[in-house]
Design a protein around this motif. Structure first.
Motif, PDB file in Angstrom:
ATOM      1  N   ILE A  36     -56.232  19.499 -17.182  1.00  0.00           N
ATOM      2  CA  ILE A  36     -54.897  20.034 -17.444  1.00  0.00           C
ATOM      3  C   ILE A  36     -54.907  20.844 -18.743  1.00  0.00           C
ATOM      4  CG2 ILE A  36     -52.469  19.422 -17.837  1.00  0.00           C
ATOM      5  CD1 ILE A  36     -53.527  18.835 -14.984  1.00  0.00           C
ATOM      6  N   SER A  37     -54.153  21.940 -18.748  1.00  0.00           N
ATOM      7  CA  SER A  37     -54.112  22.842 -19.906  1.00  0.00           C
ATOM      8  C   SER A  37     -53.761  22.098 -21.198  1.00  0.00           C
ATOM      9  CB  SER A  37     -53.071  23.941 -19.658  1.00  0.00           C
ATOM     10  OG  SER A  37     -52.886  24.728 -20.819  1.00  0.00           O
ATOM     11  N   GLN A  38     -54.421  22.489 -22.279  1.00  0.00           N
ATOM     12  CA  GLN A  38     -54.167  21.902 -23.598  1.00  0.00           C
ATOM     13  C   GLN A  38     -53.211  22.756 -24.430  1.00  0.00           C
ATOM     14  OE1 GLN A  38     -55.557  18.809 -24.560  1.00  0.00           O
ATOM     15  NE2 GLN A  38     -56.075  18.806 -22.389  1.00  0.00           N
ATOM     16  N   MET A  39     -52.640  23.787 -23.814  1.00  0.00           N
ATOM     17  CA  MET A  39     -51.735  24.679 -24.544  1.00  0.00           C
ATOM     18  C   MET A  39     -50.543  23.906 -25.112  1.00  0.00           C
ATOM     19  SD  MET A  39     -52.730  27.802 -24.711  1.00  0.00           S
ATOM     20  CE  MET A  39     -51.186  28.606 -25.120  1.00  0.00           C
ATOM     21  N   THR A  40     -50.179  24.223 -26.339  1.00  0.00           N
ATOM     22  CA  THR A  40     -49.017  23.572 -26.966  1.00  0.00           C
ATOM     23  C   THR A  40     -47.763  24.376 -26.631  1.00  0.00           C
ATOM     24  OG1 THR A  40     -49.516  24.805 -28.992  1.00  0.00           O
ATOM     25  CG2 THR A  40     -50.320  22.537 -28.861  1.00  0.00           C
ATOM     26  N   TRP A  41     -47.321  24.228 -25.419  1.00  0.00           N
ATOM     27  CA  TRP A  41     -46.130  24.931 -24.945  1.00  0.00           C
ATOM     28  C   TRP A  41     -45.288  23.929 -24.163  1.00  0.00           C
ATOM     29  CZ3 TRP A  41     -43.835  29.213 -26.278  1.00  0.00           C
ATOM     30  CH2 TRP A  41     -42.838  29.745 -25.474  1.00  0.00           C
ATOM     31  N   ASP A  42     -43.974  23.940 -24.384  1.00  0.00           N
ATOM     32  CA  ASP A  42     -43.129  22.884 -23.825  1.00  0.00           C
ATOM     33  C   ASP A  42     -42.556  23.233 -22.446  1.00  0.00           C
ATOM     34  OD1 ASP A  42     -43.419  21.070 -25.919  1.00  0.00           O
ATOM     35  OD2 ASP A  42     -41.951  22.147 -27.136  1.00  0.00           O
ATOM     36  N   SER A  43     -43.409  23.651 -21.525  1.00  0.00           N
ATOM     37  CA  SER A  43     -42.950  23.822 -20.144  1.00  0.00           C
ATOM     38  C   SER A  43     -43.485  22.669 -19.308  1.00  0.00           C
ATOM     39  CB  SER A  43     -43.401  25.174 -19.570  1.00  0.00           C
ATOM     40  OG  SER A  43     -44.794  25.173 -19.353  1.00  0.00           O
ATOM     41  N   ASN A  44     -43.146  22.652 -18.022  1.00  0.00           N
ATOM     42  CA  ASN A  44     -43.509  21.506 -17.172  1.00  0.00           C
ATOM     43  C   ASN A  44     -44.996  21.458 -16.835  1.00  0.00           C
ATOM     44  OD1 ASN A  44     -40.773  21.103 -17.221  1.00  0.00           O
ATOM     45  ND2 ASN A  44     -40.418  21.677 -15.094  1.00  0.00           N
ATOM     46  N   PHE A  45     -45.674  22.637 -16.837  1.00  0.00           N
ATOM     47  CA  PHE A  45     -47.100  22.745 -16.504  1.00  0.00           C
ATOM     48  C   PHE A  45     -47.396  22.357 -15.050  1.00  0.00           C
ATOM     49  CE2 PHE A  45     -49.556  22.707 -20.793  1.00  0.00           C
ATOM     50  CZ  PHE A  45     -48.698  23.665 -21.282  1.00  0.00           C
ATOM     51  N   CYS A  46     -46.361  22.095 -14.262  1.00  0.00           N
ATOM     52  CA  CYS A  46     -46.557  21.622 -12.886  1.00  0.00           C
ATOM     53  C   CYS A  46     -45.390  22.073 -12.026  1.00  0.00           C
ATOM     54  CB  CYS A  46     -46.677  20.091 -12.873  1.00  0.00           C
ATOM     55  SG  CYS A  46     -46.894  19.371 -11.230  1.00  0.00           S
TER      56      CYS A  46
END
Length: 469
Positions: A36-46
Motif C-alpha cells: 500500500i502507498s506510503q504517501m502522506t496524503w489524507d485520502s481513502n487510498f481505496c
C-alpha cells in the motif's frame, strides 16, 4: 395488539442500530502481499464496488494502483498487473457509480485520468487511459463522481481550484478558482448533486452552487484547531464535520445550513492525531468515522433528537488503517443482514470488515434495507450542466438485485481519445462529433491508416506510369 407490544415495536424501531456488530473476515478472504502507498496524503487510498476493489500502491518511477476482482482474495503475486499511466504518485481513486468498470485517478503529475477495467480484471499493465484530463497546475488529490448525472466528475487540486468535468467530452465545463484561498481538504456532493460542500485550510466550510461556482453559505472556523477538517452532507441537508479543537482534541460536529451560527452538537472524541474520514449511510442514518492511523472505526446514528449524533459503538482491531474503502449498498449480502462493508488497508494487505445487525430470521429485513441508490444515472452530463437536476433512481434489494452495473460501454467523443487540455482552451466542433466506442475508434483508425497507405501506393504507381508514357 397491547400497549406493551406497541412499546416494544417502538423501542426496537428506535434502537435497531444499537447492536451493529463489526467483524473482520477470515484470513483467506483478505488480499495479501500488496504494498500500500506510503504517501502522506489524507485520502481513502481505496475504492470498491460490487465487481472490483482498487488500492493505491507503491510504485517506483511513477504512480500506480491495483484493481482486483472481489473474488481474487489470498496472496497477490508481485507481478500482478497494475494501472500505471501516471508519471507521479497517485493520490486519489474513485470508481464511477454508474459503470463498475470505470475508475478515475488523480495524481501528483497534475492530471486526472479515466480508465476502463476489462471484465474479469487486468491481464496486462494498463498504461493508456480512456481520457486524460489536464486542467490543474498542481497535484490533484480529491476526486468525486456526481451521484446522479452521467459522466460528471469533480476534481480538486493543490492549486486551490475545483474543476467540474464533462468526462465524455473531456471538457472542463466549470472552473471554481476564486473561492478557496488555501488548500482544499475535502469536497463532496449532496444527495442529488445540486450542491458541493468543501472544507479548506483557510478554516472555512463552504456550500457551493456547482454550476455557477458561487458560495451559497459558509462557516468560518467550524473547528478551532489548525489540523485538517472533513465535511459531508447527511440527512435532511444537514452537514457533519470532523476536525480538531484548539487543544488538538478530535471533534465531530453537526450543522444546520439554515442556521450556521452554532452547531446542533459538537462532541470531543479523543486526542489522536489522525484525520477522521467520515462515511455516511443515508439508508440507516449511520455515520462511520475512520481515523487514518487508528485501529478502530467509531459509528454514530444521526437523528432529529438531541444530542442529534448518538454514539453507537466501536469496532477495534490490533493493526492501524492506512486507508479505507466502503462498498455501495447494492454490493452487500442482505441475507446476512450486512449493512456496511469496509475494505481496511494495512501496510501490506487489504482486510474486509463486515458490519451486521444480528437477526435470528433469514427473511429479508425491510427495516434494514429501504430502497437504495442504484447504478442508473437520472440525467445526462450536458443536461445537468444546462441546469437540470436529477433525483437518485432507487432500487430494492429484496429480490437480490443484480449487484453489478449493466455491461454498457463507456463512450467518449472521437476527438477526445487524444489527450485533452482544458487549460489550452481547445474548441471542439460538437455538431460534427459522434459518440463512438473506444474499440470502434481504434479499428477505424487502423482502417484509415491502411487506406492512406494504399492511396500512397496507388499515387506512386500512377506517377510511374505517367513518367513512362
Amino acid at each position: 395488539i397491547s400497549f406493551y407490544h406497541i412499546y416494544i415495536y417502538y423501542i426496537i424501531g428506535k434502537y435497531k442500530f444499537r447492536h451493529v456488530f463489526g467483524q473482520a473476515v477470515k484470513t483467506d478472504q483478505c488480499y495479501d502481499d500488496i504494498r500500500i502507498s506510503q504517501m502522506t496524503w489524507d485520502s481513502n487510498f481505496c475504492s470498491v464496488n460490487p465487481k472490483f476493489v482498487a488500492m493505491i500502491v507503491d510504485a517506483s518511477g511513477g504512480g500506480s494502483f491495483i484493481v482486483l476482482p472481489l473474488s481474487k482474495s489470498g496472496r497477490i503475486d508481485m507481478s500482478y498487473p497494475t494501472v500505471c499511466g501516471h508519471t507521479g504518485p497517485v493520490l486519489d481513486i474513485e470508481f464511477c457509480p454508474h459503470n463498475d468498470n470505470i475508475i478515475a485517478s488523480g495524481s501528483e503529475d497534475c492530471s486526472v485520468m479515466i480508465w476502463e477495467i476489462p471484465e474479469g480484471g487486468l491481464t496486462a499493465p494498463l498504461t493508456d487511459p480512456v481520457v486524460k484530463l489536464d486542467g490543474h497546475s498542481k497535484r490533484v488529490g480529491i476526486l468525486s463522481w456526481h451521484p446522479t448525472a452521467h459522466n460528471v466528475l469533480l476534481s480538486a487540486g493543490c492549486d486551490n481550484v475545483v474543476i467540474l468535468w464533462n468526462v465524455a467530452r473531456g471538457e472542463a465545463v466549470v472552473r471554481i478558482d476564486s473561492v478557496h484561498t488555501d488548500l482544499i481538504y475535502s469536497a463532496c456532493w449532496n444527495r442529488d448533486g445540486s450542491k458541493i460542500l468543501t472544507s479548506c485550510k483557510d478554516k472555512t466550510m463552504r456550500v457551493l452552487d456547482p454550476r455557477k461556482g458561487t458560495v451559497l453559505i459558509e462557516k468560518e472556523k467550524p473547528h478551532e484547531g489548525s489540523r485538517p477538517t472533513r465535511a459531508v452532507f447527511v440527512s435532511d441537508g444537514k452537514i457533519l464535520s470532523t476536525g480538531f479543537s484548539r487543544m488538538s482534541e478530535r471533534q465531530v460536529a453537526l450543522w444546520d445550513p439554515n442556521n450556521f451560527g452554532e452547531p446542533l452538537t459538537l462532541q470531543e472524541l479523543d486526542t489522536s492525531s489522525g484525520v477522521l474520514l467520515p462515511f455516511f449511510d443515508p439508508d440507516t442514518g449511520i455515520v462511520y468515522l475512520c481515523g487514518k492511523g487508528d485501529s478502530s472505526i467509531r459509528y454514530f446514528e444521526i437523528t432529529d433528537e438531541a444530542p442529534y449524533v448518538h454514539y453507537l459503538s466501536m469496532y477495534s482491531s490490533k493493526e492501524s488503517q492506512k486507508g479505507m474503502g466502503c462498498m455501495p449498498k447494492r454490493g452487500l449480502e442482505v441475507n446476512k443482514c450486512e449493512i456496511t462493508r469496509f475494505y481496511k488497508l494495512h501496510e501490506r494487505k487489504c482486510e474486509p470488515v463486515v458490519m451486521t445487525v444480528p437477526r435470528k430470521s433469514d427473511l429479508f429485513q425491510e427495516d434494514l434495507y429501504p430502497d437504495t441508490i442504484g447504478p442508473e444515472p437520472s440525467v445526462e452530463a450536458d443536461d445537468w450542466f444546462q441546469g437540470k437536476d436529477g433525483q437518485p433512481i432507487l432500487i430494492s434489494l429484496k429480490d437480490g438485485f443484480g449487484a453489478t452495473t449493466k455491461a454498457k460501454e463507456f463512450k467518449v467523443h472521437k476527438s477526445l481519445l487524444k489527450t485533452t487540455t482544458a487549460s489550452a482552451g481547445i474548441q471542439h466542433d460538437n455538431s460534427a462529433v459522434r459518440h463512438l466506442k473506444l474499440k470502434e475508434v481504434q479499428s477505424l483508425r487502423k482502417e484509415v491508416k491502411n487506406l492512406n497507405a494504399a492511396i500512397e501506393e496507388l499515387t506512386k504507381r500512377v506517377k510511374e506510369l505517367e513518367s513512362k508514357h
